[in-house]
Design a protein around this motif. Sequence first.
Motif, short mmCIF file in Angstrom:
data_model
loop_
_atom_site.label_atom_id
_atom_site.label_comp_id
_atom_site.label_asym_id
_atom_site.label_seq_id
_atom_site.Cartn_x
_atom_site.Cartn_y
_atom_site.Cartn_z
N GLY A 100 0.83 -1.20 0.00
CA GLY A 100 0.00 0.00 0.00
C GLY A 100 0.86 1.25 0.00
N SER A 101 0.26 2.36 0.32
CA SER A 101 1.00 3.62 0.38
C SER A 101 1.06 4.09 1.83
N ILE A 102 1.96 5.01 2.11
CA ILE A 102 2.02 5.55 3.47
C ILE A 102 1.28 6.87 3.58
N GLU A 103 0.71 7.33 2.47
CA GLU A 103 -0.14 8.52 2.45
C GLU A 103 -1.53 8.11 1.98
N ARG A 104 -2.52 8.85 2.41
CA ARG A 104 -3.87 8.61 1.92
C ARG A 104 -4.22 9.71 0.94
N MET A 105 -4.90 9.34 -0.12
CA MET A 105 -5.21 10.30 -1.17
C MET A 105 -6.70 10.56 -1.31
N ASN A 106 -7.55 9.70 -0.72
CA ASN A 106 -8.99 9.87 -0.89
C ASN A 106 -9.72 9.19 0.27
N THR A 107 -11.03 9.26 0.28
CA THR A 107 -11.80 8.69 1.39
C THR A 107 -11.68 7.17 1.46
N THR A 108 -11.57 6.51 0.32
CA THR A 108 -11.40 5.06 0.32
C THR A 108 -10.12 4.67 1.06
N GLU A 109 -9.05 5.40 0.81
CA GLU A 109 -7.79 5.11 1.49
C GLU A 109 -7.86 5.46 2.97
N ALA A 110 -8.61 6.50 3.32
CA ALA A 110 -8.77 6.85 4.73
C ALA A 110 -9.50 5.74 5.47
N GLY A 117 -4.37 0.12 8.64
CA GLY A 117 -3.18 0.90 8.97
C GLY A 117 -2.32 1.16 7.75
N LYS A 118 -1.47 2.15 7.86
CA LYS A 118 -0.49 2.47 6.82
C LYS A 118 0.89 2.15 7.38
N GLY A 119 1.81 1.79 6.51
CA GLY A 119 3.15 1.48 6.97
C GLY A 119 3.93 0.73 5.92
N PHE A 120 4.86 -0.10 6.39
CA PHE A 120 5.69 -0.87 5.48
C PHE A 120 5.97 -2.25 6.07
N TYR A 121 6.37 -3.15 5.21
CA TYR A 121 6.72 -4.51 5.62
C TYR A 121 8.23 -4.70 5.60
N LEU A 122 8.70 -5.53 6.50
CA LEU A 122 10.08 -5.97 6.49
C LEU A 122 10.06 -7.46 6.18
N LEU A 123 10.66 -7.83 5.06
CA LEU A 123 10.73 -9.23 4.64
C LEU A 123 12.10 -9.76 5.03
N ASP A 124 12.12 -10.72 5.93
CA ASP A 124 13.37 -11.37 6.35
C ASP A 124 13.53 -12.61 5.49
N THR A 125 14.47 -12.56 4.54
CA THR A 125 14.64 -13.66 3.60
C THR A 125 15.30 -14.87 4.25
N GLU A 126 16.07 -14.67 5.31
CA GLU A 126 16.68 -15.82 5.99
C GLU A 126 15.64 -16.62 6.76
N LYS A 127 14.72 -15.94 7.43
CA LYS A 127 13.68 -16.60 8.21
C LYS A 127 12.41 -16.81 7.38
N ASP A 128 12.36 -16.24 6.19
CA ASP A 128 11.17 -16.25 5.34
C ASP A 128 9.96 -15.74 6.12
N GLU A 131 7.09 -8.86 8.59
CA GLU A 131 6.64 -8.07 9.74
C GLU A 131 6.18 -6.71 9.26
N PHE A 132 5.06 -6.23 9.81
CA PHE A 132 4.51 -4.94 9.43
C PHE A 132 4.88 -3.89 10.47
N PHE A 133 5.28 -2.71 10.00
CA PHE A 133 5.60 -1.57 10.86
C PHE A 133 4.65 -0.43 10.51
N LYS A 134 3.87 -0.02 11.47
CA LYS A 134 2.86 1.02 11.23
C LYS A 134 3.52 2.39 11.17
#
Length: 165
Positions: A100-110, A117-128, A131-134
Amino acid sequence: HTDETAYTFRNIHIDGITYRNNSSIDEFLETQKYFADKCKEDDYNILVVHQSFKEFCGFTGEKLSIEDIDYEKYNAIICGHIHSRFNTVLSGGTKFIQPGSIERMNTTEALDEEKNGKGFYLLDTEKDSLEFFKVECPRKFFLGDIEIKTKEELIQAVLRTLVNL
């Protein structure tokens, strides 16, 4: 395949494909199959696309299906283009990650932000593992109904909203 990219670092292999609209889906599929044929089973293979798949995007008229691509060749598919956050595991164990995005652009995104939630994922390739960080959006988004009959009521409603920030 000039605007596409493939990177390998140690045992991590990443293929990147730029956006294609519905009229260029065949070109997207050709590029994806070209890359998938080069995936090594011992590598951690990631496909990064700025594309929407009809199963996950919510738009009518989207033609590309996740079933159209060789997703089983990848450990993870990271998909941009759609601003709502979503992840799942496809048959065979491939992670499908739509950060997704970390900004909202319209009511659907709100509304999606309230739910997911908005944020980003951390993909650990060793552990496969994933994890999401808000991330809190700095820009407030107001959604609601107010009844206004006069200009003065409008001014008062806006002032009340601003004071309650």
